[in-house]
Design a protein around this motif. Structure first.
Motif, PDB file in Angstrom:
ATOM      1  N   VAL A 200       0.864  -1.188   0.000  1.00 22.93           N
ATOM      2  CA  VAL A 200       0.000   0.000   0.000  1.00 22.93           C
ATOM      3  C   VAL A 200       0.898   1.235   0.000  1.00 22.93           C
ATOM      4  N   PHE A 201       0.627   2.178  -0.892  1.00 23.81           N
ATOM      5  CA  PHE A 201       1.463   3.360  -0.967  1.00 23.81           C
ATOM      6  C   PHE A 201       0.639   4.595  -1.309  1.00 23.81           C
ATOM      7  N   ARG A 202       1.278   5.758  -1.134  1.00 25.43           N
ATOM      8  CA  ARG A 202       0.626   7.043  -1.451  1.00 25.43           C
ATOM      9  C   ARG A 202       1.688   8.072  -1.827  1.00 25.43           C
ATOM     10  N   ASN A 203       1.205   9.261  -2.187  1.00 27.62           N
ATOM     11  CA  ASN A 203       2.070  10.420  -2.445  1.00 27.62           C
ATOM     12  C   ASN A 203       3.195  10.104  -3.417  1.00 27.62           C
ATOM     13  N   ALA A 204       2.839   9.679  -4.612  1.00 29.06           N
ATOM     14  CA  ALA A 204       3.858   9.392  -5.620  1.00 29.06           C
ATOM     15  C   ALA A 204       4.494  10.701  -6.091  1.00 29.06           C
ATOM     16  N   THR A 205       5.789  10.858  -5.802  1.00 29.55           N
ATOM     17  CA  THR A 205       6.521  12.081  -6.134  1.00 29.55           C
ATOM     18  C   THR A 205       7.303  11.892  -7.422  1.00 29.55           C
ATOM     19  N   PRO A 206       7.169  12.793  -8.389  1.00 27.91           N
ATOM     20  CA  PRO A 206       7.922  12.638  -9.634  1.00 27.91           C
ATOM     21  C   PRO A 206       9.417  12.822  -9.404  1.00 27.91           C
ATOM     22  N   LEU A 207      10.209  11.958 -10.025  1.00 29.57           N
ATOM     23  CA  LEU A 207      11.664  12.059  -9.977  1.00 29.57           C
ATOM     24  C   LEU A 207      12.131  12.626 -11.317  1.00 29.57           C
ATOM     25  N   LYS A 208      12.686  13.836 -11.293  1.00 31.47           N
ATOM     26  CA  LYS A 208      13.070  14.514 -12.517  1.00 31.47           C
ATOM     27  C   LYS A 208      14.581  14.518 -12.701  1.00 31.47           C
ATOM     28  N   ASP A 209      14.992  14.270 -13.921  1.00 33.37           N
ATOM     29  CA  ASP A 209      16.403  14.345 -14.255  1.00 33.37           C
ATOM     30  C   ASP A 209      16.867  15.786 -14.026  1.00 33.37           C
ATOM     31  N   PRO A 210      17.935  15.996 -13.222  1.00 31.78           N
ATOM     32  CA  PRO A 210      18.361  17.374 -12.926  1.00 31.78           C
ATOM     33  C   PRO A 210      18.901  18.128 -14.138  1.00 31.78           C
TER      34      PRO A 210
END
Length: 386
Positions: A200-210
């Protein structure tokens, strides 16, 4: 018991062909003396709490070159994962090259082996369980099961919790809840198989290439685990107007583990099979040009030793567990005050430490900061260690 005499069944840790080839090469020639630390001891007795990385760091200037330390020991150590507390390693530099030797059992006792009287009862000792780990597993163990990296399609189609028993707002271990999958991907149970487990998970944060700002994936916050009790179905009933109405009956799940309280809207992903991870440190075979994407933990701006970071290289880029990368600190840009006519100068990038990849996804990987001089930050440059 000599490690060479261990039964094959006890040697459960896989060794790659590349690691074995490196070890065979070094076993024949040893390593150059300049690869040794200036204060490398003549002997070292392995003790409880040691790690393979730590022992390598005792002898070598670059601890990630573990296959070479294993190679120096190849005659005695058939598997570099199987080294135990109580064994003694001796450094041999007599032929102008460095090798490690294992102390013979007779040497350990100063002569003939003592006579031991054994009482008539069964003794069971799981030797493999006491073998030294490459790293302190407790540092990275949570990251093997908890954080979840998913792509946008997987995120949007993941089943979600839609209701709780007795109209509860928050859920914890032992509670019952109800969930639905996307159309065509309903939650279904198979009575012929073991009970299905979900994270179970929540709050999927996008990982952006710097560098490019490309979204490489979404890091989801792990909050617990649930088991599927009943499948998602439909049922037909008669409405107030006397017409048949088809209603969705969500799947039933039980919360069996809770890191945090769960709630309606949290999503589910199938529990993946447990995989053995080979953490034997080694340099990537191909040149690497990577960047740090994020430091795990939203309140953390800079990473220090033994913290976990995400990097912008994954399986598609050839990353694998055990890859060691050097962290470079960006050289400052400044004006040369000794000559005002010259343009701005940039100081060279300096090596700031090492990290090791321990879990890979398609486009990103998790890595553990092993050695560091100053803080690691998002955007820091990563290259091959040599």
């Amino acid at each position: 018991m000599s490690l060479a005499a261990l039964p094959a069944g006890a040697q459960t840790h896989p060794i790659s062909n590349q690691q074995r080839a490196t070890a065979n090469q070094v076993a024949q020639a040893g390593v150059p003396l300049n690869a040794l630390k200036a204060d490398a001891p003549s002997s070292y007795r392995v003790k409880a709490g040691d790690t393979l990385w730590g022992i390598s760091n005792v002898f070598l200037t670059t601890a990630w070159r573990w296959p070479e330390l294993w190679g120096m020991n190849l005659a005695d150590i058939r598997n570099p994962h199987l080294i135990y507390p109580g064994q003694t390693l001796f450094l041999d530099t007599s032929e102008g090259r460095a090798r490690l030797r294992m102390q013979a059992a007779s040497m350990a006792f100063g002569g003939d082996l003592p006579t031991v009287k054994v009482s008539p009862r069964t003794r069971v000792d799981n030797l493999a369980s006491s073998a030294l780990p490459t790293l302190q597993n407790k540092t990275i163990e949570p990251f093997l099961a908890e954080p979840v990296i998913v792509d946008e399609l997987t995120l949007n189609s993941a089943p979600r919790i839609v209701a709780a028993q007795d109209s509860r707002v928050l859920l914890t271990r032992g509670d019952r809840a109800y969930a639905r999958g996307a159309a065509g991907a309903e939650l279904t149970d198979d009575p012929q198989q073991r009970q299905k487990l979900y994270r179970v998970f929540r709050n999927a944060t996008p990982l952006k290439d710097p560098l490019t700002a490309e979204v490489l994936g979404y890091e989801a916050q792990y909050v617990g685990k649930a088991s599927l009790v009943r499948s998602e179905t439909t049922q037909t009933s008669t409405g107030p107007d006397g017409k048949a109405v088809t209603e969705v009956v969500p799947a039933t799940i039980d919360i069996i583990e809770a890191k945090e309280e769960m709630r309606v809207g949290d999503r589910l992903l199938p529990e993946p099979p447990r995989e053995f991870q080979n953490y034997l440190p080694h340099a990537p075979a191909q040149p690497v040009d990577a960047r740090i994407v994020s430091v795990y933990g939203s309140a953390v701006a800079n990473a220090s030793q033994n913290q976990v970071v995400t990097i912008n290289r994954g399986k598609r880029d050839g990353m694998e567990s055990g890859h060691v990368l050097a962290i470079l600190q960006d050289g400052a840009r400044l004006v040369d005050k000794t000559d005002a006519t010259l343009p701005q100068i940039k100081l060279p990038d300096e090596r700031n430490g090492l990290l090791m990849v321990f879990r890979t996804f398609e486009r990103v990987s998790y890595a553990l900061v092993l050695d560091i001089t100053s803080g690691v930050k998002i955007g820091d440059h990563l290259v091959n260690p040599n």
